[in-house]
Design a protein around this motif. Structure first.
Motif, PDB file in Angstrom:
ATOM      1  N   ARG A   1     -13.772 -13.673 -74.064  1.00  0.00           N
ATOM      2  CA  ARG A   1     -14.191 -13.738 -75.236  1.00  0.00           C
ATOM      3  C   ARG A   1     -13.996 -14.869 -75.655  1.00  0.00           C
ATOM      4  N   GLU A   2     -12.108 -14.906 -75.727  1.00  0.00           N
ATOM      5  CA  GLU A   2     -12.163 -16.819 -75.646  1.00  0.00           C
ATOM      6  C   GLU A   2     -12.268 -18.090 -75.270  1.00  0.00           C
ATOM      7  N   VAL A   3     -12.242 -17.465 -73.766  1.00  0.00           N
ATOM      8  CA  VAL A   3     -12.901 -18.913 -72.569  1.00  0.00           C
ATOM      9  C   VAL A   3     -14.140 -18.389 -72.574  1.00  0.00           C
ATOM     10  N   ASN A   4     -15.111 -17.550 -73.258  1.00  0.00           N
ATOM     11  CA  ASN A   4     -16.742 -17.886 -73.653  1.00  0.00           C
ATOM     12  C   ASN A   4     -16.322 -18.998 -74.858  1.00  0.00           C
ATOM     13  N   ARG A   5     -15.965 -19.290 -75.533  1.00  0.00           N
ATOM     14  CA  ARG A   5     -15.212 -19.971 -77.049  1.00  0.00           C
ATOM     15  C   ARG A   5     -14.918 -21.022 -76.396  1.00  0.00           C
TER      16      ARG A   5
ATOM     17  N   TRP B   1     -20.912 -26.305 -71.559  1.00  0.00           N
ATOM     18  CA  TRP B   1     -20.708 -26.160 -70.814  1.00  0.00           C
ATOM     19  C   TRP B   1     -22.176 -24.679 -71.196  1.00  0.00           C
ATOM     20  N   ILE B   2     -21.879 -23.608 -72.366  1.00  0.00           N
ATOM     21  CA  ILE B   2     -22.480 -22.690 -71.725  1.00  0.00           C
ATOM     22  C   ILE B   2     -22.831 -22.514 -73.693  1.00  0.00           C
ATOM     23  N   LYS B   3     -23.888 -21.578 -74.048  1.00  0.00           N
ATOM     24  CA  LYS B   3     -24.914 -21.880 -75.115  1.00  0.00           C
ATOM     25  C   LYS B   3     -24.812 -20.156 -75.535  1.00  0.00           C
ATOM     26  N   HIS B   4     -24.454 -20.227 -76.600  1.00  0.00           N
ATOM     27  CA  HIS B   4     -24.848 -18.373 -76.712  1.00  0.00           C
ATOM     28  C   HIS B   4     -26.671 -18.336 -77.478  1.00  0.00           C
ATOM     29  N   GLY B   5     -27.405 -17.287 -76.902  1.00  0.00           N
ATOM     30  CA  GLY B   5     -28.617 -17.335 -76.817  1.00  0.00           C
ATOM     31  C   GLY B   5     -29.092 -15.814 -77.914  1.00  0.00           C
ATOM     32  N   LEU B   6     -30.094 -15.737 -77.141  1.00  0.00           N
ATOM     33  CA  LEU B   6     -30.478 -14.028 -77.503  1.00  0.00           C
ATOM     34  C   LEU B   6     -29.871 -13.271 -76.746  1.00  0.00           C
ATOM     35  N   GLN B   7     -29.795 -13.714 -75.995  1.00  0.00           N
ATOM     36  CA  GLN B   7     -29.524 -12.245 -74.850  1.00  0.00           C
ATOM     37  C   GLN B   7     -27.823 -12.642 -73.465  1.00  0.00           C
ATOM     38  N   GLY B   8     -27.380 -12.839 -74.997  1.00  0.00           N
ATOM     39  CA  GLY B   8     -25.733 -13.335 -74.308  1.00  0.00           C
ATOM     40  C   GLY B   8     -25.259 -14.850 -74.101  1.00  0.00           C
ATOM     41  N   TRP B   9     -25.306 -15.479 -73.008  1.00  0.00           N
ATOM     42  CA  TRP B   9     -24.177 -16.992 -72.803  1.00  0.00           C
ATOM     43  C   TRP B   9     -25.210 -17.383 -71.721  1.00  0.00           C
ATOM     44  N   GLU B  10     -25.560 -18.194 -72.119  1.00  0.00           N
ATOM     45  CA  GLU B  10     -26.818 -19.141 -71.369  1.00  0.00           C
ATOM     46  C   GLU B  10     -26.031 -20.375 -70.865  1.00  0.00           C
ATOM     47  N   LEU B  11     -26.156 -21.209 -69.649  1.00  0.00           N
ATOM     48  CA  LEU B  11     -25.430 -21.941 -69.261  1.00  0.00           C
ATOM     49  C   LEU B  11     -26.140 -23.077 -69.340  1.00  0.00           C
ATOM     50  N   THR B  12     -25.686 -24.620 -69.421  1.00  0.00           N
ATOM     51  CA  THR B  12     -25.962 -25.194 -70.064  1.00  0.00           C
ATOM     52  C   THR B  12     -26.534 -26.450 -69.478  1.00  0.00           C
ATOM     53  N   GLU B  13     -26.245 -27.583 -69.495  1.00  0.00           N
ATOM     54  CA  GLU B  13     -27.227 -28.961 -68.499  1.00  0.00           C
ATOM     55  C   GLU B  13     -25.870 -29.328 -67.883  1.00  0.00           C
TER      56      GLU B  13
END
Length: 292
Positions: A103-107, A114-126
Motif C-alpha cells: 500500500r505504501e509503495v502504491n502511494r 505512474w498510477i492513479k486510484h480508480g473505481l476498480q483499484g490502481w490504474e496505469l497512467t501514461e
C-alpha cells in the motif's frame, strides 16, 4: 498398469505453471489471454482453439470445479521463455527490498504520477506506461493492479522515494542520514516539523492524498496550536510523542478543549508510530476519511 506412455508430459495447472515461472497467476492468465490461448467468460476461463493446440485441456475437480491444465513441457515454449526473461514485479515485491508494504509503495507510485486510484483499484497512467508498467486485473476480485519490469528497481527517483519512506518509518532510524538539522524535518510536501514523529504523520497524510494543515490554531481566544487538521473532515490529529518540544500544559489544554467541544480528534501515541499505517488507516476510516 497405466496406459499413459512413460515419456508422456505431466499436466500442471496454470497456477503451478505461474509458480514455476516465478510470476503471479494473474499475470500468467493475462499473458495467456493476450496470446489468444484462453478467453474470459462469466463463469471463468475457457480454452481457445490455439490454447488446445498448445496442449491445454480441462480437468474437473469436486473441490475446484473445472480448471485448465497444461503439459509441463510448455515451460520451454518460446513465448513463456520470453515472459520469464522479461519478468515483472509487483508493488509488494518492490516494498520488500526496503521493508515497506504494498500500500505504501502504491502511494509512492501514485505520487510519482505512474498510477492513479480508480473505481476498480490502481490504474496505469501514461507516465507509468512509459516506465513499462503493465495493467492487470485480479481474476477473483476484479480489482485492477499494476506490475513493473524488474529494471524499474533502478529508477533513481523511485529508489530515493522508497528509501526515504523506509528511513522515516524505521524504528531503528533517527533520521540522521536524511536530515542534517535534527531540529527541522521536512516532509515531501514542504512542511517543516520539529520531530520525526510529526514528519511520519505528515508524510503519511500527504502520500495518502489527504489535504491537511500543520500547526493549525484552534478556534479559541487562547493561542492553542493543533499538530494537524484535516479541514474537509473537521478532524484533528495530535501526536503524543516523547520527543515533542511543546509543553505538556499546552497539550493538556488542547486535549481538554477537544473533549469539551466534541470535535473529532485522533490521538497518536508513541507505540502507534511502530504501526502508523495500520493505525491511521483504521482511525481515519472510522471518521469517514477515504484511505487507499
Amino acid at each position: 498398469m497405466s496406459d499413459t506412455p512413460a515419456n508422456s508430459p505431466q499436466k500442471i495447472s496454470t497456477s503451478a505453471l505461474a509458480k514455476a515461472l516465478e510470476v503471479s497467476s494473474q499475470q500468467l492468465f493475462s499473458t495467456f489471454k493476450d496470446y489468444g490461448w484462453i478467453r474470459k467468460l462469466e463463469e471463468g476461463w475457457a480454452l481457445t482453439t490455439k490454447g488446445e493446440f498448445e496442449g491445454g485441456e480441462y480437468v474437473h475437480s469436486k473441490r475446484y470445479g473445472r480448471y485448465i491444465v497444461w503439459p509441463d513441457d510448455v515451460l520451454s515454449h518460446p513465448l513463456l521463455q520470453a515472459l520469464e526473461d522479461n519478468r515483472h514485479i509487483s508493488a509488494s515485491a518492490l516494498g520488500k527490498t526496503v521493508g515497506i508494504n504494498a500500500r505504501e509503495v502504491n502511494r509512492i507510485l501514485a505520487e510519482l504520477g505512474w498510477i492513479k486510484h480508480g473505481l476498480q483499484g490502481w490504474e496505469l497512467t501514461e507516465l507509468g506506461d512509459q516506465q513499462g508498467g503493465v495493467q492487470l486485473e485480479n481474476e477473483n476480485s476484479g480489482t485492477f493492479y499494476v506490475v513493473w519490469p524488474q529494471a524499474v528497481e533502478q529508477h533513481a527517483l523511485l529508489k530515493t522515494q522508497l528509501a526515504f519512506c523506509a528511513e522515516i518509518f524505521s524504528p531503528e532510524s533517527s533520521g540522521d542520514d536524511l536530515f542534517a538539522d535534527q531540529s527541522q524535518y521536512q516532509s515531501l510536501d514542504g512542511h517543516q516539523h520539529s520531530s520525526k514523529a510529526e514528519l511520519q504523520i505528515c508524510h503519511w497524510l500527504y502520500m495518502a492524498g489527504i489535504a491537511h494543515a500543520c500547526q493549525r490554531r484552534l478556534p479559541v481566544a487562547e493561542e492553542l496550536i493543533a499538530d494537524f487538521y484535516l479541514p474537509a473532515y473537521q478532524l484533528y490529529i495530535e501526536c503524543w510523542d516523547d520527543g515533542k518540544s511543546a509543553g505538556l500544559a499546552q497539550r493538556m489544554k488542547r486535549k481538554d478543549w477537544y473533549a469539551k467541544s466534541g470535535v473529532a480528534v485522533i490521538d497518536i501515541e508513541k507505540d502507534d508510530l511502530l504501526q502508523l499505517d495500520e493505525v491511521l488507516t483504521r482511525q481515519c476510516r472510522k471518521h469517514g476519511v477515504r484511505v487507499y
